[in-house]
Scaffold this active site. Structure first.
Site, mmCIF file in Angstrom:
data_model
loop_
_atom_site.group_PDB
_atom_site.id
_atom_site.type_symbol
_atom_site.label_atom_id
_atom_site.label_comp_id
_atom_site.label_asym_id
_atom_site.label_seq_id
_atom_site.Cartn_x
_atom_site.Cartn_y
_atom_site.Cartn_z
ATOM 1 N N PHE A 123 -21.242 -16.088 -5.130
ATOM 2 C CA PHE A 123 -21.017 -17.153 -6.103
ATOM 3 C C PHE A 123 -22.324 -17.940 -6.294
ATOM 4 O O PHE A 123 -22.957 -18.332 -5.314
ATOM 5 C CB PHE A 123 -19.910 -18.069 -5.577
ATOM 6 N N ASP A 194 -18.154 -17.269 3.435
ATOM 7 C CA ASP A 194 -17.469 -18.188 2.540
ATOM 8 C C ASP A 194 -16.082 -17.614 2.249
ATOM 9 O O ASP A 194 -15.954 -16.487 1.762
ATOM 10 C CB ASP A 194 -18.293 -18.333 1.254
ATOM 11 N N TYR A 219 -8.838 -26.056 -3.088
ATOM 12 C CA TYR A 219 -8.161 -26.207 -4.389
ATOM 13 C C TYR A 219 -7.830 -24.870 -5.040
ATOM 14 O O TYR A 219 -7.224 -24.849 -6.087
ATOM 15 C CB TYR A 219 -9.013 -27.066 -5.349
ATOM 16 N N LYS A 220 -8.238 -23.749 -4.429
ATOM 17 C CA LYS A 220 -7.910 -22.440 -4.992
ATOM 18 C C LYS A 220 -6.555 -22.010 -4.413
ATOM 19 O O LYS A 220 -5.543 -22.612 -4.710
ATOM 20 C CB LYS A 220 -9.045 -21.460 -4.737
ATOM 21 N N ARG A 367 -9.613 -12.271 -15.606
ATOM 22 C CA ARG A 367 -9.307 -12.342 -14.183
ATOM 23 C C ARG A 367 -7.896 -12.853 -13.958
ATOM 24 O O ARG A 367 -7.473 -13.797 -14.634
ATOM 25 C CB ARG A 367 -10.255 -13.396 -13.596
HETATM 26 C C1 LIG Z 1 -15.166 -21.847 -6.031
HETATM 27 C C2 LIG Z 1 -16.380 -21.559 -5.235
HETATM 28 C C3 LIG Z 1 -17.359 -22.540 -4.975
HETATM 29 C C4 LIG Z 1 -17.255 -23.918 -5.584
HETATM 30 O O1 LIG Z 1 -17.925 -24.882 -4.819
HETATM 31 P P1 LIG Z 1 -17.561 -26.420 -4.994
HETATM 32 O O2 LIG Z 1 -18.643 -27.136 -4.275
HETATM 33 O O3 LIG Z 1 -16.189 -26.627 -4.421
HETATM 34 O O4 LIG Z 1 -17.554 -26.713 -6.460
HETATM 35 C C5 LIG Z 1 -18.424 -22.221 -4.161
HETATM 36 N N1 LIG Z 1 -18.538 -20.990 -3.624
HETATM 37 C C6 LIG Z 1 -17.629 -20.014 -3.852
HETATM 38 C C7 LIG Z 1 -17.791 -18.688 -3.224
HETATM 39 C C8 LIG Z 1 -16.543 -20.259 -4.677
HETATM 40 O O5 LIG Z 1 -15.658 -19.299 -4.944
#
Ligand SMILES: *Cc1c(COP(=O)(O)O)cnc(C)c1O
Length: 408
Positions: A123, A194, A219-220, A367
């Site tokens: 990400f 992660d 939040y996911k 998705r």
């Molecule tokens: C959703 C996501 C994020 C988002 O990071 P935030 O700091 O919560 O906005 C970061 N890394 C990954 C792998 C994600 O899927």
């Protein structure tokens, strides 16, 4: 029989009960829990009592009396149970991007090596945080990106830490956590995983995997709501030596001494930074209640694989113009399925207008997230029916579906 009994859960009865624990708009099939989980019905009353009975009535005494200050570690332990972490090894706060930075900074102080290895399927925020950190260090540090398939084989004795996201946010491809950790350790590197798209959706056992650090958001698939805090896990063998680089007062051994010298707190508390987001944490607590009433993670995962497989089978049979972008083997993908199409954005907007909510990821992917907590076989059938209508009749081919919003 209780909802979590094995007979009830294998019959699916457990998931009818969890579905009733969410407040979803009528006539919606929600397949975007990989981006923002829906509202747990318990969140609103919990939030409202935290606001009225704690903040409103007890004011500042709530930090002690309502346990606000202890909450990040207590909630961390509840998340720990879902990811196989021992009590006292997880704390909650900040956002995931910050937690990635904290882990990586701590890892780089534990070794003389200079290379952070990641993959180009990671990400972007994780990679941006890594590059920002590395730019602040000496010129010898380097962020090295390799294709996801090569991550394991490219770990060599220059690598300080391997930073990877278990489930690819676009394709759903699942990295083999245990194997990457083993490969990293064999070559003297640390492993940071992660779990953004893992926590709440896939089985994971951070303790057994031997991973050094883990982070994730809530939040996911954990459904704690927009802006909910992230979590961080540090393997117990490192907790004494791992040094927090982001030194906030609430990671101090005695914050209320207000001393000028920083002294890290014992245990995972040293990875706390500042004031906890109490209202978000109230929603997170209600969201975790659902998991405590639900069938075990193994059953959640098994059912999610069944649902995603039936979706793939249906879409492939009826939408030949869509190309599967996710691994075909359900054991090699997380809880999401993606398809490619040249007008993917318009297809998704059209689907959403018909009550089936997924999302789009550039350049050409639609998705869909799967969790049996609130999605059942009928929902999946309806999603397949709607998508096949949209495709067969080119319903997506209208200007109003092609205008891009900021959030896709
Ligand atoms: C959703 C996501 C994020 C988002 O990071 P935030 O700091 O919560 O906005 C970061 N890394 C990954 C792998 C994600 O899927």
């Amino acid at each position: 029989m209780g909802d979590s009994g094995p007979a009830a859960s294998s019959a699916g009865a457990g998931f009818a009960a969890t579905k009733a624990m969410f407040t979803l708009p009528p006539d919606i099939v929600y397949m975007d829990g990989n981006s923002l989980g829906p509202l747990p019905a318990g969140a609103l009353p919990r939030l409202s009592s935290t606001v009225a009975e704690e903040w409103g009535a007890m004011l500042i005494s709530s930090w002690n009396k309502a346990g606000w200050m202890a909450q990040p570690n207590a909630v961390g332990d509840r998340i720990g149970r879902l990811i196989g972490a021992q009590p006292g090894t997880v704390t909650v706060g900040d956002t995931l991007s910050i937690k990635v930075y904290q882990c990586l900074a701590a890892a780089l102080r534990m070794t003389r090596r200079k290379v952070v290895l990641s993959d180009d399927g990671n990400f972007p925020s994780d990679l941006y945080m890594a590059s920002g950190l590395i730019d602040q260090l000496d010129d010898a540090h380097e962020l090295r990106l390799v294709p996801p398939e090569e991550l394991e084989s490219r770990i060599d004795d220059t690598v300080a830490a391997v930073l990877f996201t278990e489930v690819d946010y676009r394709t759903g491809r699942l990295h083999d956590l245990k194997r990457i950790v083993e490969a990293a350790h064999e070559r003297g590197a640390l492993a940071i995983v992660d779990l953004a798209h893992t926590a709440g959706a896939c089985e994971v056992d951070v303790a057994r995997s031997g991973v050094d650090f883990a982070v994730g958001c809530t939040y996911k698939y954990l459904n704690a709501g927009p802006g909910a805090p992230a979590f961080i896990y540090v393997a117990p063998r490192h907790i004494e030596t791992a040094e927090p680089v982001l030194r906030g007062w609430l990671g101090h051994a005695r914050p209320f001494d207000f001393t000028l010298q920083y002294e890290p707190a014992a245990g995972i508390s040293k990875f706390r930074i500042g004031t906890p987001p109490v209202l978000q944490m109230a929603c997170l607590e209600a969201a975790l209640d659902v998991f405590e009433a639900a069938p075990p993670m193994s059953e959640i995962r098994r059912r999610s694989m069944e649902l995603s497989q039936s979706f793939i089978d249906g879409v492939e049979a009826r939408c030949p113009m869509l190309t599967l972008a996710s691994p075909r083997n359900p054991r090699e993908r997380g809880s999401q399925v993606s398809f490619r199409f040249h007008e993917a954005y318009a297809v998704m907007q059209c689907l959403i207008s018909r009550g089936v909510i997924g999302d789009f990821r550039a350049p050409d992917m639609i998705r869909f997230g799967f969790t049996p907590l609130y999605l059942d076989a009928q929902d999946v059938d309806r999603a397949v029916d709607t998508l096949s209508e949209v495709m067969a009749m080119r319903l997506w081919d209208e200007d109003r579906f092609k205008k891009k919003s900021f959030v896709t």
